[in-house]
Design an enzyme around this catalytic site. Structure first.
Site, PDB file in Angstrom:
ATOM      1  N   TYR A   1      48.357  44.180  50.081  1.00 34.33           N
ATOM      2  CA  TYR A   1      47.961  44.756  48.789  1.00 34.33           C
ATOM      3  C   TYR A   1      46.522  44.389  48.452  1.00 34.33           C
ATOM      4  O   TYR A   1      46.117  43.234  48.628  1.00 34.33           O
ATOM      5  CB  TYR A   1      48.867  44.233  47.671  1.00 34.33           C
ATOM      6  CG  TYR A   1      50.253  44.808  47.672  1.00 34.33           C
ATOM      7  CD1 TYR A   1      50.470  46.174  47.460  1.00 34.33           C
ATOM      8  CD2 TYR A   1      51.360  43.990  47.875  1.00 34.33           C
ATOM      9  CE1 TYR A   1      51.757  46.703  47.445  1.00 34.33           C
ATOM     10  CE2 TYR A   1      52.656  44.511  47.856  1.00 34.33           C
ATOM     11  CZ  TYR A   1      52.837  45.865  47.652  1.00 34.33           C
ATOM     12  OH  TYR A   1      54.098  46.384  47.633  1.00 34.33           O
TER      13      TYR A   1
ATOM     14  N   ARG B   1      53.997  11.434  26.739  1.00 33.66           N
ATOM     15  CA  ARG B   1      54.962  12.513  26.916  1.00 33.66           C
ATOM     16  C   ARG B   1      56.215  12.101  26.148  1.00 33.66           C
ATOM     17  O   ARG B   1      56.479  12.630  25.088  1.00 33.66           O
ATOM     18  CB  ARG B   1      55.226  12.729  28.412  1.00 33.66           C
ATOM     19  CG  ARG B   1      55.955  14.009  28.722  1.00 33.66           C
ATOM     20  CD  ARG B   1      56.072  14.276  30.206  1.00 33.66           C
ATOM     21  NE  ARG B   1      56.866  13.256  30.907  1.00 33.66           N
ATOM     22  CZ  ARG B   1      57.180  13.335  32.195  1.00 33.66           C
ATOM     23  NH1 ARG B   1      56.779  14.349  32.931  1.00 33.66           N
ATOM     24  NH2 ARG B   1      57.907  12.394  32.766  1.00 33.66           N
TER      25      ARG B   1
ATOM     26  N   LYS C   1      66.916  15.342  39.617  1.00 34.19           N
ATOM     27  CA  LYS C   1      66.768  16.410  38.617  1.00 34.19           C
ATOM     28  C   LYS C   1      66.294  17.699  39.287  1.00 34.19           C
ATOM     29  O   LYS C   1      65.853  17.677  40.444  1.00 34.19           O
ATOM     30  CB  LYS C   1      65.750  15.964  37.558  1.00 34.19           C
ATOM     31  CG  LYS C   1      64.346  15.741  38.113  1.00 34.19           C
ATOM     32  CD  LYS C   1      63.457  14.979  37.132  1.00 34.19           C
ATOM     33  CE  LYS C   1      62.079  14.762  37.716  1.00 34.19           C
ATOM     34  NZ  LYS C   1      61.282  13.806  36.916  1.00 34.19           N
TER      35      LYS C   1
ATOM     36  N   MET D   1      56.208  40.488  47.904  1.00 35.30           N
ATOM     37  CA  MET D   1      57.462  39.951  47.372  1.00 35.30           C
ATOM     38  C   MET D   1      58.392  39.471  48.489  1.00 35.30           C
ATOM     39  O   MET D   1      59.041  38.430  48.374  1.00 35.30           O
ATOM     40  CB  MET D   1      58.169  41.026  46.536  1.00 35.30           C
ATOM     41  CG  MET D   1      59.397  40.508  45.807  1.00 35.30           C
ATOM     42  SD  MET D   1      60.214  41.789  44.869  1.00 35.30           S
ATOM     43  CE  MET D   1      59.100  41.996  43.489  1.00 35.30           C
TER      44      MET D   1
HETATM   45  C1  LIG Z   1      60.783  12.758  37.776  1.00 33.29           C
HETATM   46  C2  LIG Z   1      60.723  11.329  37.376  1.00 33.29           C
HETATM   47  C3  LIG Z   1      60.662  10.307  38.332  1.00 33.29           C
HETATM   48  C4  LIG Z   1      60.477  10.555  39.802  1.00 33.29           C
HETATM   49  O1  LIG Z   1      59.112  10.797  40.059  1.00 33.29           O
HETATM   50  P1  LIG Z   1      58.557  11.063  41.534  1.00 33.29           P
HETATM   51  O2  LIG Z   1      57.102  11.213  41.354  1.00 33.29           O
HETATM   52  O3  LIG Z   1      59.197  12.322  42.006  1.00 33.29           O
HETATM   53  O4  LIG Z   1      58.959   9.887  42.340  1.00 33.29           O
HETATM   54  C5  LIG Z   1      60.752   9.004  37.882  1.00 33.29           C
HETATM   55  N1  LIG Z   1      60.852   8.719  36.561  1.00 33.29           N
HETATM   56  C6  LIG Z   1      60.872   9.680  35.610  1.00 33.29           C
HETATM   57  C7  LIG Z   1      60.959   9.309  34.182  1.00 33.29           C
HETATM   58  C8  LIG Z   1      60.797  11.016  35.992  1.00 33.29           C
HETATM   59  O5  LIG Z   1      60.789  11.971  35.052  1.00 33.29           O
END
Ligand SMILES: *Cc1c(COP(=O)(O)O)cnc(C)c1O
Length: 377
Positions: free
Chosen positions: A268, A143, A49, A316
């Site tokens: 800065y 979540r 992702k 930047m």
């Molecule tokens: C992002 C995610 C993972 C991977 O987690 P890592 O800590 O990057 O290994 C696994 N399961 C779900 C549901 C996730 O959202």
């Protein structure tokens, strides 16, 4: 987003003063092999992702041929993989949220997480080819997922639904697995066992931290993300402790060297002052490239073969470097922000993240399209 859209360039191009992220695909494959070694009896759902944690989703997917399936968060990510010719199974970690999305998922043979009742209702209205589903259980992260007491009923509805292909994979997500002293992971596992008692289907609990640090979470499927990219999933250990190799090396060049006098302020706001007469290197990278502006003085960098630290506020397009430990360096020399230098020296991304008050995940994800990506191996 594909690698090419991220500003992918060929390695031969001259980039004297543009930051580049070198992506070592051999290291990526090595890290997947590490995951397999730790969970030899599990199938590997490689999590790609967020543009493969900023590494370029398509190039990463192509390199991870050895994974059993891929996971992304959103349908747009999965569709771009399919469009690019990726045929492996793909799981949507957030599932779908409309009839249109579900139909697209069905057409593109995507698997969907089902984490709330509304998604079951969408499946109940679907006709045609059945869709493979993963039933998500909220065992304490709060979540996504069904509460344990609602799991048996959700499961039954899914089994009765003609649009669902076979038994759902039963999954949960760990909230505190990065902390190996926390008792919460065992508690989540206990809640999971109680919720799925008597239900047929494969199990999936582990993210990277679970996979490496919590043997009881290695079930039919493991879901490694961050470890594939060569960063540590734990708060108290480094990637090298787990034989993980850095995949991304973020590098730029020194574009100027200032001879400063004792007491002169750099950058800065003038918050950092030279404690003595000294040289300050100016490297061509800044928050416009995704380097964190909040990285404090002495956040480590590597200049040539020497370790040093940044000084003054990150701009930047540029940042300042204390060159007192690197008397030999000259304009044009490489500056490594994290990863592996050309001479093999490693500056762990986890060390930079810790210093900057964040995690490697965020450092990887925040790189902007201004950074040139180069794929090797
Ligand atoms: C992002 C995610 C993972 C991977 O987690 P890592 O800590 O990057 O290994 C696994 N399961 C779900 C549901 C996730 O959202």
């Amino acid at each position: 987003m594909t690698g090419a859209q991220r500003g992918e360039v060929s390695a031969s191009q001259d980039m004297i003063s543009a930051p580049q992220a070198r992506i070592d695909l051999a290291a990526l494959r090595h890290n997947l092999a590490v995951a397999r070694r730790h969970a030899p009896d599990s199938k590997q759902l490689a999590v790609i992702k967020a543009d493969a944690y900023g590494h370029g989703m398509l190039r990463v997917a192509q390199a991870l041929e050895a994974a059993d399936a891929f996971a992304v968060a959103r349908i747009s990510e999965a569709l771009s993989l399919r469009e690019a010719g990726i045929t492996k199974d793909i799981l949507l970690l957030e599932g779908v949220n409309s009839r249109e999305e579900l139909q697209l998922a069905q057409q593109q043979r995507l698997q969907v997480v089902v984490h709330q009742a509304e998604q079951i209702a969408l499946l109940q209205q679907l006709s045609g080819t059945p869709v493979a589903v993963w039933l998500k259980i909220n065992t304490g992260m709060h979540r996504l997922g069904f509460r344990p007491e609602d799991v048996q009923s959700a499961y039954r509805q899914l089994r009765e639904c003609p649009a669902v292909a076979g038994a759902p994979v039963l999954m949960t997500h760990l909230a505190n697995a990065d902390d190996r002293s926390s008792a919460y992971t065992d508690e989540q596992c206990r809640r999971f066992e109680r919720a799925v008692a008597g239900l047929e289907g494969e199990h999936s609990i582990a993210n990277s931290a679970g996979l490496l640090g919590w043997p009881a979470t290695r079930r039919h499927w493991v879901r490694p993300g961050i470890m594939l990219y060569g960063a540590s999933p734990f708060i108290d250990s480094r990637a090298a402790d787990w034989d993980l190799q850095p995949v991304m090396s973020l590098e730029t060049r020194l574009l100027a060297i200032n001879k400063c006098k004792k007491g002169e302020a750099v950058g800065y706001g003038g918050f950092w002052r030279c404690p003595e007469d000294m040289r300050i290197g100016i490297a061509a990278i800044g928050y416009g490239d995704g380097y964190p502006r909040h990285a404090p003085d002495h956040t480590p960098v590597r200049v040539g073969a020497q370790r040093s630290g940044i000084v003054g506020r990150v701009s930047m397009d540029m940042l300042g470097i204390d060159l007192r430990t690197c008397p030999e360096v000259k304009i044009g020399d490489p500056v490594l922000l994290w990863g592996k230098a050309a001479d093999g020296g490693i500056l762990p991304v986890d060390e930079v993240a810790e210093k900057a008050g964040t995690i490697a995940y965020e450092l990887f994800c925040r790189l902007t399209s201004r950074v040139n990506f180069i794929y090797q191996g």
